[in-house]
Design a protein around this motif. Structure first.
Motif, PDB file in Angstrom:
ATOM      1  N   GLU A  37     -13.211   0.859  -4.797  1.00 57.59           N
ATOM      2  CA  GLU A  37     -12.508   1.026  -6.284  1.00 57.59           C
ATOM      3  C   GLU A  37     -11.803   2.744  -6.613  1.00 57.59           C
ATOM      4  OE1 GLU A  37     -12.977  -1.983  -8.798  1.00 57.59           O
ATOM      5  OE2 GLU A  37     -12.617  -0.924 -10.587  1.00 57.59           O
ATOM      6  N   TYR A  38     -13.077   3.044  -6.248  1.00 55.23           N
ATOM      7  CA  TYR A  38     -12.418   5.033  -6.516  1.00 55.23           C
ATOM      8  C   TYR A  38     -12.115   5.315  -5.433  1.00 55.23           C
ATOM      9  CZ  TYR A  38     -17.503   4.742  -8.845  1.00 55.23           C
ATOM     10  OH  TYR A  38     -18.487   5.044  -9.836  1.00 55.23           O
ATOM     11  N   ALA A  39     -11.411   4.681  -4.722  1.00 53.92           N
ATOM     12  CA  ALA A  39     -10.686   5.529  -3.587  1.00 53.92           C
ATOM     13  C   ALA A  39      -9.393   5.179  -3.902  1.00 53.92           C
ATOM     14  CB  ALA A  39     -10.840   5.370  -2.240  1.00 53.92           C
ATOM     15  N   VAL A  40      -9.390   4.060  -4.087  1.00 51.18           N
ATOM     16  CA  VAL A  40      -8.076   3.410  -4.673  1.00 51.18           C
ATOM     17  C   VAL A  40      -7.395   3.921  -6.209  1.00 51.18           C
ATOM     18  CG1 VAL A  40      -6.483   1.008  -5.246  1.00 51.18           C
ATOM     19  CG2 VAL A  40      -7.937   1.173  -2.891  1.00 51.18           C
ATOM     20  N   GLU A  41      -8.078   3.809  -6.988  1.00 52.49           N
ATOM     21  CA  GLU A  41      -8.498   4.431  -8.129  1.00 52.49           C
ATOM     22  C   GLU A  41      -7.504   6.456  -7.581  1.00 52.49           C
ATOM     23  OE1 GLU A  41     -11.313   2.556 -11.206  1.00 52.49           O
ATOM     24  OE2 GLU A  41     -11.049   4.972 -10.785  1.00 52.49           O
ATOM     25  N   GLU A  42      -8.337   6.429  -6.810  1.00 57.51           N
ATOM     26  CA  GLU A  42      -7.739   8.590  -7.077  1.00 57.51           C
ATOM     27  C   GLU A  42      -6.394   7.950  -6.454  1.00 57.51           C
ATOM     28  OE1 GLU A  42      -9.697  10.578  -3.922  1.00 57.51           O
ATOM     29  OE2 GLU A  42      -8.933  11.961  -3.073  1.00 57.51           O
ATOM     30  N   ALA A  43      -5.981   7.186  -5.828  1.00 60.36           N
ATOM     31  CA  ALA A  43      -4.534   7.566  -4.630  1.00 60.36           C
ATOM     32  C   ALA A  43      -3.775   6.918  -6.065  1.00 60.36           C
ATOM     33  CB  ALA A  43      -4.609   6.228  -3.504  1.00 60.36           C
ATOM     34  N   ARG A  44      -3.950   5.250  -7.046  1.00 59.32           N
ATOM     35  CA  ARG A  44      -3.182   4.999  -7.678  1.00 59.32           C
ATOM     36  C   ARG A  44      -2.506   6.398  -8.235  1.00 59.32           C
ATOM     37  NH1 ARG A  44      -4.614   2.259 -12.421  1.00 59.32           N
ATOM     38  NH2 ARG A  44      -6.065   4.436 -12.135  1.00 59.32           N
ATOM     39  N   ASP A  45      -3.463   6.888  -8.860  1.00 64.00           N
ATOM     40  CA  ASP A  45      -3.741   8.464 -10.271  1.00 64.00           C
ATOM     41  C   ASP A  45      -2.590   9.816  -9.100  1.00 64.00           C
ATOM     42  OD1 ASP A  45      -4.824   6.700 -11.525  1.00 64.00           O
ATOM     43  OD2 ASP A  45      -7.299   8.021 -11.508  1.00 64.00           O
ATOM     44  N   ALA A  46      -2.987   9.651  -7.980  1.00 62.76           N
ATOM     45  CA  ALA A  46      -1.894  10.851  -6.800  1.00 62.76           C
ATOM     46  C   ALA A  46      -0.920   9.826  -7.636  1.00 62.76           C
ATOM     47  CB  ALA A  46      -2.244  10.377  -6.004  1.00 62.76           C
ATOM     48  N   GLY A  47       0.087   8.462  -7.806  1.00 63.51           N
ATOM     49  CA  GLY A  47       1.013   8.219  -8.323  1.00 63.51           C
ATOM     50  C   GLY A  47       1.771   7.546  -6.546  1.00 63.51           C
ATOM     51  N   LEU A  48       0.378   7.026  -6.024  1.00 62.70           N
ATOM     52  CA  LEU A  48       0.376   6.137  -4.267  1.00 62.70           C
ATOM     53  C   LEU A  48       0.607   4.735  -5.133  1.00 62.70           C
ATOM     54  CD1 LEU A  48      -1.242   7.985  -1.857  1.00 62.70           C
ATOM     55  CD2 LEU A  48       0.861   8.391  -2.331  1.00 62.70           C
ATOM     56  N   GLN A  49       1.637   3.629  -4.553  1.00 60.66           N
ATOM     57  CA  GLN A  49       1.120   1.877  -4.836  1.00 60.66           C
ATOM     58  C   GLN A  49       0.852   1.639  -4.371  1.00 60.66           C
ATOM     59  OE1 GLN A  49       5.604   2.079  -6.917  1.00 60.66           O
ATOM     60  NE2 GLN A  49       4.374   1.840  -8.534  1.00 60.66           N
ATOM     61  N   HIS A  50       1.169   2.036  -3.240  1.00 57.71           N
ATOM     62  CA  HIS A  50       0.564   0.765  -1.490  1.00 57.71           C
ATOM     63  C   HIS A  50      -0.267   1.180  -1.177  1.00 57.71           C
ATOM     64  CE1 HIS A  50       5.265  -1.187  -2.386  1.00 57.71           C
ATOM     65  NE2 HIS A  50       5.605   0.465  -2.180  1.00 57.71           N
ATOM     66  N   MET A  51      -1.815   0.009  -0.954  1.00 62.30           N
ATOM     67  CA  MET A  51      -2.936   0.533  -0.329  1.00 62.30           C
ATOM     68  C   MET A  51      -2.608  -0.301   0.945  1.00 62.30           C
ATOM     69  SD  MET A  51      -3.486   2.495  -2.937  1.00 62.30           S
ATOM     70  CE  MET A  51      -2.805   2.516  -4.463  1.00 62.30           C
ATOM     71  N   ALA A  52      -3.035   0.375   1.836  1.00 64.78           N
ATOM     72  CA  ALA A  52      -2.419  -0.191   3.278  1.00 64.78           C
ATOM     73  C   ALA A  52      -4.645  -0.215   3.670  1.00 64.78           C
ATOM     74  CB  ALA A  52      -1.826   0.256   4.656  1.00 64.78           C
ATOM     75  N   ILE A  53      -5.901  -1.014   4.152  1.00 65.95           N
ATOM     76  CA  ILE A  53      -6.450  -1.017   4.187  1.00 65.95           C
ATOM     77  C   ILE A  53      -6.500  -1.429   5.594  1.00 65.95           C
ATOM     78  CG2 ILE A  53      -8.900  -1.692   3.869  1.00 65.95           C
ATOM     79  CD1 ILE A  53      -8.053  -2.436   0.683  1.00 65.95           C
ATOM     80  N   VAL A  54      -7.189  -0.734   6.447  1.00 62.64           N
ATOM     81  CA  VAL A  54      -7.321  -1.466   7.568  1.00 62.64           C
ATOM     82  C   VAL A  54      -9.479  -1.726   7.796  1.00 62.64           C
ATOM     83  CG1 VAL A  54      -8.302  -0.131  10.303  1.00 62.64           C
ATOM     84  CG2 VAL A  54      -6.609   0.275   8.344  1.00 62.64           C
ATOM     85  N   THR A  55      -9.691  -3.268   8.278  1.00 57.78           N
ATOM     86  CA  THR A  55     -10.881  -3.283   8.319  1.00 57.78           C
ATOM     87  C   THR A  55     -11.276  -3.923   9.426  1.00 57.78           C
ATOM     88  OG1 THR A  55     -10.365  -6.129   7.827  1.00 57.78           O
ATOM     89  CG2 THR A  55     -10.107  -4.094   5.766  1.00 57.78           C
ATOM     90  N   GLY A  56     -12.592  -4.738   9.441  1.00 58.14           N
ATOM     91  CA  GLY A  56     -13.085  -5.192  10.606  1.00 58.14           C
ATOM     92  C   GLY A  56     -12.989  -5.920  10.439  1.00 58.14           C
ATOM     93  N   ARG A  57     -14.136  -6.760  11.053  1.00 57.51           N
ATOM     94  CA  ARG A  57     -14.987  -7.868  11.425  1.00 57.51           C
ATOM     95  C   ARG A  57     -15.952  -8.275  10.367  1.00 57.51           C
ATOM     96  NH1 ARG A  57     -13.880  -7.833  16.480  1.00 57.51           N
ATOM     97  NH2 ARG A  57     -16.084  -6.290  17.125  1.00 57.51           N
TER      98      ARG A  57
END
Ligand code: UTP
Length: 277
Positions: A37-57
């Motif tokens: 959530e800290y990471a997504v907030e940093e991206a949103r505060d930088a003006g980015l809107q599309h969050m693409a997350i690479v997950t795994g099992r």
């Protein structure tokens, strides 16, 4: 311009076992908020809107975190506790989230390549959520890097000076300084021993990448530790054109290990949580 941010979050997190046995490392809380959530907030505060997350099992909790929990929200509606979910809810309402799985954990480069279908043919940011970056004085690290991208239009890696005996934990760059804190990269070594390190300027978990990086990763053979390294692909990009390294303003905590995690927790408790930030 840059719209998308990729979060490689498929690693095993072996330095944090047993906590990470059945739970993603990115869901570890710093006080009461998970790293992702800290990471997504940093991206949103930088003006980015599309969050693409690479997950795994075993990483499904990441998707559930950025989804509405009707039962829970119903339970706490109208109570004091509602405020604890307001920040997360705001991210859900203002950003889009997409996911893909890395089915074999073949390294950070491979994880970034796995995110290609979510990114397409445009420049993008990459955030490693276990590197918690904070700048209480001004713009976050990603926002600083996006400003730089607008000027130079090439890939950028965030760097930090580290003690010489720590270089074996990082990708390390060599380059010529072109202005204060900005280097043009001409060499990059993954996890060098102190005697082989070209400098003490270490790459940390923030990148801006131009989309030609995908083909370069696809052509990269497994390197150190049998993993497909992003540094090898970046090195080719630097040889073909230009890659910048940027000494960012702010603090960084390596939350992938106990020591940095504890430091981050103490810092955030004092400077963010107690102050209601
Ligand atoms: P790390 O080097 O911290 O590896 O990965 P790790 O597996 O997460 O943790 P340890 O070293 O075993 O404790 C750096 C970043 O790259 C992602 C991780 O999730 C982390 O954000 N990563 C790494 C992947 O997504 N896939 C991989 O195959 C490797």
């Amino acid at each position: 311009m840059i719209r998308k941010c990729l979060f490689p979050a498929a690693g095993y997190g072996t330095r944090f076992l047993p906590a990470t046995k059945a739970m993603p490392k990115e869901m570890l809380p710093i006080v009461n908020k998970p790293l992702i959530e800290y990471a997504v907030e940093e991206a949103r505060d930088a003006g980015l809107q599309h969050m693409a997350i690479v997950t795994g099992r075993g990483k499904r909790a990441l998707e559930d975190h950025f989804d509405i929990s009707y039962e829970l929200e119903h339970q706490i509606r109208g109570t004091e506790k509602e405020k604890f979910l307001a920040g997360t809810r705001d991210l859900i309402d203002t950003c889009t989230f997409s996911y893909t799985r890395q089915v074999e954990m073949k390294g950070l480069g491979h994880a970034i390549l796995s995110g290609r279908p979510l990114i397409g043919d445009e420049p993008f940011a990459v955030v490693l959520a276990d590197d918690l970056c904070l700048n209480l004085e001004g713009d976050g690290v990603l926002a600083q890097m996006i400003q730089l991208y607008k000027k130079f239009r090439c890939s950028i890696v965030a760097i930090q000076e580290v003690p010489r005996d720590q270089t074996h934990k990082y990708g390390v760059i060599a380059g010529e300084q072109i202005s204060d804190g900005i280097y043009r990269v001409n060499s990059m070594v993954e996890k060098p021993s102190p005697q082989d390190a070209p400098s003490n300027l270490a790459i940390i978990g923030r990148y801006i990448l131009t989309p030609d990086i995908f083909d370069l990763i696809a052509d990269t053979q497994p390197g150190k530790g049998g993993e497909i390294q992003i540094t090898d692909a970046l090195m080719k990009q630097a040889q073909n054109g230009c890659v910048l390294a940027y000494k960012f303003k702010g603090m960084r905590f390596d939350c992938g290990g106990a020591e940095g995690y504890l430091e981050a927790t103490n810092f955030c408790y004092e400077h963010l949580y107690l102050k209601g930030r």
